[in-house]
Write an enzyme that holds these catalytic residues in place. Sequence first.
Site, PDB file in Angstrom:
ATOM      1  N   THR A 119      47.506  37.496 -55.122  1.00 53.34           N
ATOM      2  CA  THR A 119      47.157  36.766 -53.898  1.00 53.34           C
ATOM      3  C   THR A 119      47.539  37.522 -52.627  1.00 53.34           C
ATOM      4  O   THR A 119      48.515  38.287 -52.614  1.00 53.34           O
ATOM      5  CB  THR A 119      47.882  35.393 -53.898  1.00 53.34           C
ATOM      6  N   TYR A 143      55.446  30.916 -53.812  1.00 49.19           N
ATOM      7  CA  TYR A 143      54.205  31.214 -54.536  1.00 49.19           C
ATOM      8  C   TYR A 143      53.895  32.712 -54.448  1.00 49.19           C
ATOM      9  O   TYR A 143      53.718  33.395 -55.461  1.00 49.19           O
ATOM     10  CB  TYR A 143      53.061  30.372 -53.943  1.00 49.19           C
TER      11      TYR A 143
END
Length: 331
Positions: A119, A143
């Site tokens: 990501t 995350y």
Amino acid sequence: MISKNVLVTGGAGYIGSHACKALKAAGYTPIAYDNCSTGWEEAVKFGPLVKADLMDQAALKETFERYQPIAIMHFAALSQVGESMQEPGRYWRENVTGALNLVEAAVEAKCFNFVFSSTCATYGDQDNVVLDEDSVQLPINAYGASKKAIEGILQDFGTANGLRHMIFRYFNVAGADPDAEVGEFHQPETHLIPLMLDAVDGKRDALTIFGTDYDTADGTCIRDYVHVCDLVDAHVLGLKWLLDGKGNRIFNLGTGDGFSVREVINHSRAITNREVPYVEGARRAGDCTKLVSGSNRAVSELGWEPKRSNLHAMISDAWRWHQNVANHYKK
Ligand code: UDP
């Protein structure tokens, strides 16, 4: 006959189910491996489902033995920025340990081709920096930090065990299969476009804009949205890249165009012909001001050709899915 099985963790989820469809269209057999905690059994339409958890090392071993996959696409993960700030332990444990179990099982089974869903959140909030694959990674939420750690695991197992890996750093994935066979449906939903369409549709009172005091032209966060079908096309190209022995590589998957939350809202009016009920709220912890890809390496090297990654197609496809099919996914 040589197996054309590809193990797709998270194959019952949003991106994983689209990847299974693209793999099947490209002549592979996707084996979805999913605990269905956030995914949907109904989304597994393109190959078998192994309903199991990445924490279950015996189930992983058995799955590799049974299906003899030639490669892995690893999507299964907790993926909410806000939640990761409240429950960092879960993100570190489930994302990192899950990936480690998977990598160890893959190496033991001599399955050495690994496509990983990383990501842009690994880059963090870097002002006035062009985010390309060589940019420093400074995640500001658990995350992003957990995904960065998994990139490190892949690099280490590449060095030690010859694991070949393709790392894709996604920007904001949006849209749905234009045939509406699969689409985005999270419970609870946290992402901007489906929440906005819920508000348009009266399924929720209003969308809350998280922060209107960012240092951007209209005060709201800017993101680079990429269509899920274009994204999974890149994964199929990445798989072929690995199978052709072209080596380890990292690619950003974004368009290079950024849109603010207000721009997304304004654009949806032209598609739905309805107003978006919204309220202005506080910032969400962990959100970066602006995340836009500054690289077209995936286009120039991998031969990626994004076709539907414009706001109009992404919101239109999401709206079609939202109106017709979302009710088909039921726990
Ligand atoms: N966002 C928002 N309201 C919402 C959900 C998201 O204003 O209810 C904003 C969020 O702050 C971010 C952008 O929309 O700037 C995209 O958020 P999303 O959760 O869809 O993806 P993320 O960027 O967290 O991966």
